[in-house]
Design an enzyme around this catalytic site. Structure first.
Site, PDB file in Angstrom:
ATOM      1  N   ILE A 115       0.870  -1.170   0.000  1.00  0.00           N
ATOM      2  CA  ILE A 115       0.000   0.000   0.000  1.00  0.00           C
ATOM      3  C   ILE A 115       0.912   1.227   0.000  1.00  0.00           C
ATOM      4  O   ILE A 115       2.082   1.142   0.366  1.00  0.00           O
ATOM      5  CB  ILE A 115      -0.987   0.026   1.196  1.00  0.00           C
ATOM      6  CG1 ILE A 115      -0.261  -0.135   2.534  1.00  0.00           C
ATOM      7  CG2 ILE A 115      -2.063  -1.017   1.031  1.00  0.00           C
ATOM      8  CD1 ILE A 115      -1.207  -0.087   3.740  1.00  0.00           C
ATOM      9  N   ASP A 116       0.370   2.343  -0.432  1.00  0.00           N
ATOM     10  CA  ASP A 116       1.182   3.549  -0.607  1.00  0.00           C
ATOM     11  C   ASP A 116       1.781   4.044   0.707  1.00  0.00           C
ATOM     12  O   ASP A 116       1.262   3.751   1.793  1.00  0.00           O
ATOM     13  CB  ASP A 116       0.336   4.667  -1.218  1.00  0.00           C
ATOM     14  CG  ASP A 116      -0.222   4.307  -2.580  1.00  0.00           C
ATOM     15  OD1 ASP A 116       0.392   3.467  -3.256  1.00  0.00           O
ATOM     16  OD2 ASP A 116      -1.266   4.874  -2.961  1.00  0.00           O
ATOM     17  N   LYS A 117       2.830   4.824   0.593  1.00  0.00           N
ATOM     18  CA  LYS A 117       3.542   5.363   1.758  1.00  0.00           C
ATOM     19  C   LYS A 117       2.606   6.056   2.739  1.00  0.00           C
ATOM     20  O   LYS A 117       2.697   5.852   3.951  1.00  0.00           O
ATOM     21  CB  LYS A 117       4.624   6.341   1.275  1.00  0.00           C
ATOM     22  CG  LYS A 117       5.367   7.050   2.391  1.00  0.00           C
ATOM     23  CD  LYS A 117       6.385   8.033   1.819  1.00  0.00           C
ATOM     24  CE  LYS A 117       7.093   8.803   2.932  1.00  0.00           C
ATOM     25  NZ  LYS A 117       8.094   9.760   2.392  1.00  0.00           N
ATOM     26  N   ARG A 174      -7.261   6.159  -5.256  1.00  0.00           N
ATOM     27  CA  ARG A 174      -6.957   7.582  -5.376  1.00  0.00           C
ATOM     28  C   ARG A 174      -7.259   8.089  -6.789  1.00  0.00           C
ATOM     29  O   ARG A 174      -7.856   9.159  -6.969  1.00  0.00           O
ATOM     30  CB  ARG A 174      -5.494   7.815  -5.014  1.00  0.00           C
ATOM     31  CG  ARG A 174      -5.139   7.362  -3.597  1.00  0.00           C
ATOM     32  CD  ARG A 174      -3.638   7.263  -3.380  1.00  0.00           C
ATOM     33  NE  ARG A 174      -2.992   8.568  -3.503  1.00  0.00           N
ATOM     34  CZ  ARG A 174      -1.674   8.730  -3.552  1.00  0.00           C
ATOM     35  NH1 ARG A 174      -0.878   7.662  -3.517  1.00  0.00           N
ATOM     36  NH2 ARG A 174      -1.157   9.929  -3.637  1.00  0.00           N
TER      37      ARG A 174
END
Length: 311
Positions: free
Chosen positions: A137-139, A238
């Site tokens: 998953i993204d930062k 997103r």
């Protein structure tokens, strides 16, 4: 390792997978990489095609190369472990933590932290730079992430992800009022034509992507939603909410242009996981609390702290 047999027509990789089926050490991906990298001979000849057809009397020799030591530093970083057993663990990933080392991020990642736990049994399928990492998953996205402790668990989990057998649910706070109670965003995603670090909805050079969402609560200027993804494209949620003109609050890449980015980043949390355990075959159901910053933003928008728990 050597194998001699008289076989009907069968692919080389399938034969080796079946021959080593009892071992938890050698996954399908590991075997395919051995073939690709020239570590398998058939009747004395190196064979690098995993779909090479075997037939009749055969002799196969497999050489297992020495594992390269990892160059990643082990670091003592606290992790919020939601679940753990001999085969897997599930981490509630903190905000601003990169999952694995890469260009510009060699320290402070989840992999550094996993190694810092003296975790000696992380799967090797992801290579020495990504031990145990099944998905990412993204930062600045928080929430649940599965880590494999051995190659057998990793192999099964990878197949489950491929076949959409792991249910992942997210909570997001998006700008504007979504009038529908639920919806499906079916829009292909590809690399952004002007910014290679970003993704976009595109008709060419893109991949099928579907996000399902339900409205939890409409707030002052925002809408709280839960999302279930049918595909796992980079930045999918997103990009999809940006596409329908309801970008995620505080998103530094896909948010409102007039919005000042924050250190916390996008209000997106991987809230729920449901899957059959890759080894025991028991159902695993997990949830993770929203971060304080996310709850505070909900309250700022006129909601209450536990609005998200209605899902």
């Amino acid at each position: 390792m050597k194998f001699k047999a008289n076989v009907e027509k069968v692919r080389l990789d399938k034969y080796l997978v079946d021959a080593l089926a009892e071992s938890t050490e050698y996954s399908r991906s590991f075997i395919q990489n051995l073939i690709k990298n020239g570590h398998v001979t058939v009747n004395g000849n190196i064979e690098t095609k995993q779909n090479f057809n075997l037939q009749g009397e055969i002799e196969i020799e497999v050489t297992i190369p020495e594992v390269k030591p990892s160059t990643i530093n082990a670091e003592k970083i606290d992790l919020d472990i939601i679940y753990e057993d001999d085969d897997i663990l599930v981490v509630n990933k903190a905000n601003n933590m990169v999952v694995h080392p890469g260009a510009g991020n060699t320290e402070g990642t989840m992999v550094n932290a996993l190694l810092g736990r003296d975790e000696k049994f992380l799967s090797s399928i992801g290579g020495v730079e990504r031990p145990g990492i099944v998905h990412r998953i993204d930062k600045q996205t928080t929430g649940l992430l599965i880590v494999a402790k051995n190659d057998k668990a990793h192999q099964v989990l990878t197949e489950m992800l491929k076949n959409h057998e792991i249910y992942k649910e997210y909570v997001a706070l998006v700008w504007g009022e979504i009038k529908e109670e639920k919806g499906i965003i079916d829009a292909p995603i590809g690399r952004h034509q002007n910014d290679r670090k970003k993704m976009m909805v595109a008709s060419k050079n893109s991949k099928y992507a579907v996000t399902n969402f339900d409205v939890i609560k409409r707030l002052d200027q925002t809408t709280l939603v839960k999302c279930a993804i049918e595909t796992g494209r980079t930045h999918q949620i997103r990009v999809h909410f940006n596409f329908i003109k309801h970008p995620i609050v505080n998103d530094p890449a896909y948010g409102k242009l007039a919005e000042k980015p924050t250190d916390f980043g996008q209000m997106l949390h991987a809230y729920k996981l449901e899957f059959w355990h890759p080894i025991t075959k028991e159902m695993v159901k997990l949830k993770a609390e929203l971060p304080k910053e996310f709850k505070d933003k909900i309250i700022e928008e006129g909601g209450v702290e536990n609005d998200w728990k209605t899902i």
